[in-house]
Design an enzyme around this catalytic site. Structure first.
Site: not given
Ligand SMILES: Cc1cc2nc3c(=O)[nH]c(=O)nc-3n(C[C@H](O)[C@H](O)[C@H](O)COP(=O)(O)O)c2cc1C
Length: 361
Positions: A23-24, A26, A58, A101, A183, A325
């Site tokens: 998963s993306p 940051c 992102a 992404q 967002y 995670r």
């Protein structure tokens, strides 16, 4: 019996070797939007770990669309060259397919990273004016954004397209547009953050209009053989917010425009949200979107165990599972899941001998 989690999935001209997605995440470690050695390590470790698809964090299409000063971007030639180096590295040494992404943080921009408190930047911390559908702050103490006028909307749409062009030159296999987590594009969907009285606010058709325009513009330049999907917060988890029923309507509209998958997350639009956190808490939302529209879905959120992930895919609740995670904790998660489920995973040549099947007596 073959493992459904390790069954390949065809998306247009791309074949993912299994249903596991990184998963993306940051990293708040870029300089002026440009990736660096940290990203070689961060994405490189996942690229060799045999999840079918590794997503970048992102990646913001405009400097004002970054969450923090240190967020990743793809709005300059320098950004493109820096990310090209990272993706070339992942291709050379890894076995995963690579997705990006694309994002704009809207009214949640100009902030500190979570590890530094996640609060909005103070006046002496070089803050910037944030942009949103309406001049409504994310929460108490947050910057009041300026409402995007027509020219601003065109600029944002064009910068999503420019970033997609750069993504193509870099060689990404897939793009996901970020329409979740409060967002910018999610802010258009939700009646809490979108109180416009023009054709971009009010009815659901109007609230969906700008995200759909951005999607269509990116689809128009992204090659037909490459998949394009979206991450959507399926509900705001707050009275008066965006709902899963609306997500189903949105998914149908996206499907008609050539959307290949919906990555189903939830929340993060309003600090008053009440999220019922539990293992796989977004899976029922992904299942509803999938069963009512037929579109492929990706489920994310507290999916941590191989048998849990296998059951989600085997039970037809989602087509892909994404982990964040759990992947940081174990970048070799897919190898270990394959072992537990009796499936085969890919290994880069240099590490082929580490599979216990090769050395355990
Ligand atoms: C360090 C970190 C960074 C994240 N950054 C992003 C991001 O850039 N884009 C995004 O859509 N979600 C982001 N998320 C959310 C994750 O992609 C994921 O949806 C969420 O953590 C739930 O999955 P998990 O329980 O497997 O961690 C981030 C999560 C973490 C832990």
């Amino acid at each position: 019996m073959t493992s459904p989690l390790f069954a390949p999935l065809e998306l247009r001209g791309l074949t993912l070797p299994n249903r596991i997605v990184v998963s993306p995440m940051c990293q708040y470690n870029s300089e002026h939007g440009s990736a660096n050695d940290w990203h070689l390590m961060h994405l490189g470790q996942f690229a060799m770990g045999a999840a079918g698809l590794v997503m970048t964090e992102a990646t913001h299409v405009l400097p004002v669309g970054r969450i923090t000063h240190r967020c990743l971007g793809l709005y300059s030639d320098d950004n493109e060259a820096a990310l090209q180096r990272v993706i070339d590295f992942c291709r050379r040494y890894g076995v995963a397919k690579l997705g990006i992404q694309l994002a704009h943080a809207g009214r949640k921009a100009s902030a500190h990273p979570p590890a530094a408190g996640g609060k909005p930047l103070a006046a002496d911390e070089n803050p910037w004016t944030t942009e949103a559908p309406s001049p409504i702050p994310f929460g108490p103490g947050w910057h009041t954004p300026v409402a995007l006028a027509r020219a601003g909307l065109s600029e944002v749409r064009d910068q999503f397209v420019n970033a997609a062009r750069r993504s193509l030159r870099i060689g990404f296999d897939l793009i996901e547009l970020h329409i979740g987590h409060g967002y910018l594009l999610h802010e258009f969907l939700s009646p809490i953050s979108n109180q416009r009285d023009d054709e971009y606010g009010g009815s659901i058709a109007n609230r969906m209009r700008f995200p759909l325009e951005v999607f269509a513009a990116v689809r128009a330049i992204w090659p037909a053989e490459r998949p394009l999907g979206v991450r959507v917060s399926a509900t705001d988890w707050i009275e008066g917010g965006w709902t899963v029923e609306e997500t189903v309507v949105f998914a149908r509209e996206l499907q008609a425009l050539g959307c290949d998958f919906i990555d189903v997350t939830s929340g993060q639009l309003d600090p008053r949200q009440k999220i019922p956190l539990a293992p796989g808490y977004n899976v029922p939302l992904a299942h509803k979107v999938k069963s009512e529209t037929g579109i492929l879905t990706m489920a994310v959120g507290l999916i941590t165990k191989p048998r849990q992930a296998e059951a989600i895919v085997a039970g037809g609740q989602a087509d892909l599972v994404a982990l964040a995670r759990g992947m940081m904790d174990d970048p070799r998660w897919a190898w270990h899941a394959a072992r537990e489920l009796g499936a085969q995973a890919l290994y880069p040549a240099n590490y082929a001998r580490c599979s216990p099947a090769q050395w355990q007596p």
